[in-house]
Every structure is written in structure tokens, then in C-alpha cells.
Write an enzyme that holds these catalytic residues in place. Structure first.
Site, PDB file in Angstrom:
ATOM      1  N   ASP A  14       0.848  -1.175   0.000  1.00  0.00           N
ATOM      2  CA  ASP A  14       0.000   0.000   0.000  1.00  0.00           C
ATOM      3  C   ASP A  14       0.902   1.249   0.000  1.00  0.00           C
ATOM      4  O   ASP A  14       2.067   1.181   0.379  1.00  0.00           O
ATOM      5  CB  ASP A  14      -0.855  -0.064   1.269  1.00  0.00           C
ATOM      6  CG  ASP A  14      -1.699   1.159   1.466  1.00  0.00           C
ATOM      7  OD1 ASP A  14      -2.315   1.626   0.498  1.00  0.00           O
ATOM      8  OD2 ASP A  14      -1.754   1.644   2.617  1.00  0.00           O
ATOM      9  N   ARG A  15       0.361   2.377  -0.448  1.00  0.00           N
ATOM     10  CA  ARG A  15       1.175   3.601  -0.471  1.00  0.00           C
ATOM     11  C   ARG A  15       1.018   4.419   0.819  1.00  0.00           C
ATOM     12  O   ARG A  15       1.959   4.528   1.604  1.00  0.00           O
ATOM     13  CB  ARG A  15       0.792   4.474  -1.685  1.00  0.00           C
ATOM     14  CG  ARG A  15       1.785   5.607  -1.954  1.00  0.00           C
ATOM     15  CD  ARG A  15       1.290   6.592  -3.009  1.00  0.00           C
ATOM     16  NE  ARG A  15       0.283   7.502  -2.457  1.00  0.00           N
ATOM     17  CZ  ARG A  15      -0.386   8.413  -3.168  1.00  0.00           C
ATOM     18  NH1 ARG A  15      -0.158   8.537  -4.462  1.00  0.00           N
ATOM     19  NH2 ARG A  15      -1.272   9.204  -2.588  1.00  0.00           N
ATOM     20  N   ASP A  16      -0.182   4.952   1.053  1.00  0.00           N
ATOM     21  CA  ASP A  16      -0.378   5.924   2.148  1.00  0.00           C
ATOM     22  C   ASP A  16      -0.441   5.210   3.504  1.00  0.00           C
ATOM     23  O   ASP A  16      -1.242   4.299   3.709  1.00  0.00           O
ATOM     24  CB  ASP A  16      -1.669   6.710   1.906  1.00  0.00           C
ATOM     25  CG  ASP A  16      -1.636   7.462   0.572  1.00  0.00           C
ATOM     26  OD1 ASP A  16      -0.531   7.742   0.073  1.00  0.00           O
ATOM     27  OD2 ASP A  16      -2.711   7.750   0.025  1.00  0.00           O
ATOM     28  N   GLU A  22       0.829   8.851   6.073  1.00  0.00           N
ATOM     29  CA  GLU A  22      -0.598   9.046   5.779  1.00  0.00           C
ATOM     30  C   GLU A  22      -0.908  10.530   5.892  1.00  0.00           C
ATOM     31  O   GLU A  22      -0.648  11.152   6.923  1.00  0.00           O
ATOM     32  CB  GLU A  22      -1.425   8.228   6.775  1.00  0.00           C
ATOM     33  CG  GLU A  22      -2.901   8.527   6.772  1.00  0.00           C
ATOM     34  CD  GLU A  22      -3.579   8.261   5.439  1.00  0.00           C
ATOM     35  OE1 GLU A  22      -3.437   7.165   4.896  1.00  0.00           O
ATOM     36  OE2 GLU A  22      -4.263   9.187   4.949  1.00  0.00           O
ATOM     37  N   ASN A  57      -5.351   2.501  -3.478  1.00  0.00           N
ATOM     38  CA  ASN A  57      -6.641   3.115  -3.824  1.00  0.00           C
ATOM     39  C   ASN A  57      -6.459   4.627  -3.815  1.00  0.00           C
ATOM     40  O   ASN A  57      -5.952   5.182  -2.836  1.00  0.00           O
ATOM     41  CB  ASN A  57      -7.699   2.814  -2.751  1.00  0.00           C
ATOM     42  CG  ASN A  57      -8.217   1.386  -2.770  1.00  0.00           C
ATOM     43  OD1 ASN A  57      -7.866   0.594  -3.648  1.00  0.00           O
ATOM     44  ND2 ASN A  57      -9.057   1.073  -1.798  1.00  0.00           N
TER      45      ASN A  57
HETATM   46 MG   LIG Z   1      -2.988   3.017   3.597  1.00  0.00          MG
END
Ligand SMILES: [Mg+2]
Ligand SMILES: [Zn+2]
Length: 197
Positions: A14-16, A22, A57
Site C-alpha cells: 500500500d502507499r499511504d 498518511e 486506492n
Molecule cells: Mg494506507
């Protein structure tokens, strides 16, 4: 579910809240901050020859909070900062959809918005990956669910939303992570023992 045994394992991230801090709807490259041990984690994968694949996402596109051009600039900044540390992502996959917000084609009941596994399945087809030997790492239960729905293992990191989700909300989860790690580096260590085992 495609589960080709001929392919290579990969580590999906995942990125964030996992690769980078985040920031809510991240809408400018100047707000990209790698988490402290992210470069070392990715370099570890690079050195092991295991594909490092981002899967994120970004419904801010569907919600019209930022453009696809901005999204690409932000992802390029993630790659630039990793490159400064001699690390690289092998591929990036993004869901830009939302089931109810915005307008088509972004407003869509897609198959790629995590917890659905479409991003991983597309990557597996593109890169000849064996999802059953792969690992998905993220800070939300939807990351774990996407990984497990694709046949991979799911690792929760306690960065980003992870700590709050794990400490306060896990009794509400429909799924259980295969492993819980302090951060991406610890998650990658676990993943590397799994994919090489
Ligand atoms: Mg995330
Ligand atoms: Zn999608």
C-alpha cells in the site's frame, strides 16, 4: 482466481500509511514523505530480486480532489525519493474509482478497489507472478483482505492507520492478518522469509 504456480512471488505494498506518511487525500508532491525505514525496506526487496509492487486506492480522483496528472506527479515523487536512496519500485498499480462518488468512468463498481483483489490480479497477469507465494502489506484491513482474496498473505503494518485499527478496531474485522509488523521494513523481513521458503 488465477493462481499460476509458474510465476515469481512479489511483495505488494500500500502507499499511504505504509510506504509514505498518511496525509489524508494527498494532493501535491510536496506532501510526500517516505516513512523512515521505507528506503531500506525497498532496497532489501531489490537486492533479493523480489518484485516490489505498489498497490493503492486513490478515490480522490473519482471525488475530483485531484487530477490523474497530479496523481502521477505524486507517484513520481515517491519514486524519486526512493531513487535518492538507491531503491526502486518495480511496478505501480492504482485504483482511481469509487462506487458512488463522482462521474463515470471514475464512478464505477470496479474490481480493483481494495478490499477487492483486482490490482494484484492485474499485476500477476502483467508480471507473471505467483500470488499464492506473494505478500500484500498495508495499514488497513482492506489491504489485508485484498491480499488474501488474491491468494496471497496479508501483513498489517502499525504505521498510518495500522496501530489504531489493530488496537481499537480489530474485533470488528472480518479477516485476520497473517502477520502484524511494526513497519514496512519489519513486514518485508517477514515477507522475504516467506517468499524464499
Ligand atoms: Mg494506507
Ligand atoms: Zn478500481
Amino acid at each position: 482466481m488465477p493462481q499460476g504456480s509458474s510465476g515469481r512471488p512479489a511483495v505488494f505494498m500500500d502507499r499511504d500509511g505504509c510506504l509514505i506518511e498518511e496525509m489524508g487525500y494527498l494532493n501535491h508532491p510536496s506532501r510526500v514523505h517516505l516513512l523512515p525505514r521505507t528506503p531500506a525496506a525497498i532496497a532489501h526487496l531489490n537486492q533479493a530480486g523480489v518484485p516490489a509492487v505498489m498497490a493503492t486506492n486513490q478515490a480522490g480522483i473519482a471525488r475530483d480532489y485531484f487530477s490523474e496528472e497530479t496523481l502521477h506527479a505524486i507517484n513520481a515523487e515517491v519514486e524519486r525519493q526512493l531513487g535518492d536512496h538507491g531503491a526502486h519500485l518495480d511496478a505501480l498499480y492504482v485504483c482511481v474509482h469509487h462506487p458512488t462518488a463522482g462521474h463515470p468512468p471514475y464512478r464505477a463498481a470496479c474490481d480493483c478497489r481494495k478490499p477487492k483483489p483486482g490490482l494484484l490480479i492485474r499485476a500477476a497477469a502483467d508480471m507473471n507472478l505467483d500470488l499464492t507465494r506473494s505478500v500484500m502489506i498495508g495499514d488497513k484491513p482492506s489491504d489485508i483482505a485484498a491480499g488474501q482474496a488474491a491468494g496471497a498473505a496479508g501483513v498489517l503494518v502499525l504505521t498510518g492507520y495500522g496501530r489504531g485499527e489493530w488496537e481499537y478496531r480489530r474485533h470488528e474485522w472480518a479477516i485476520k492478518p497473517d502477520h502484524v509488523a511494526a513497519d514496512l521494513f519489519d513486514a518485508v523481513e517477514w515477507a522475504l522469509t516467506r517468499v524464499s521458503g
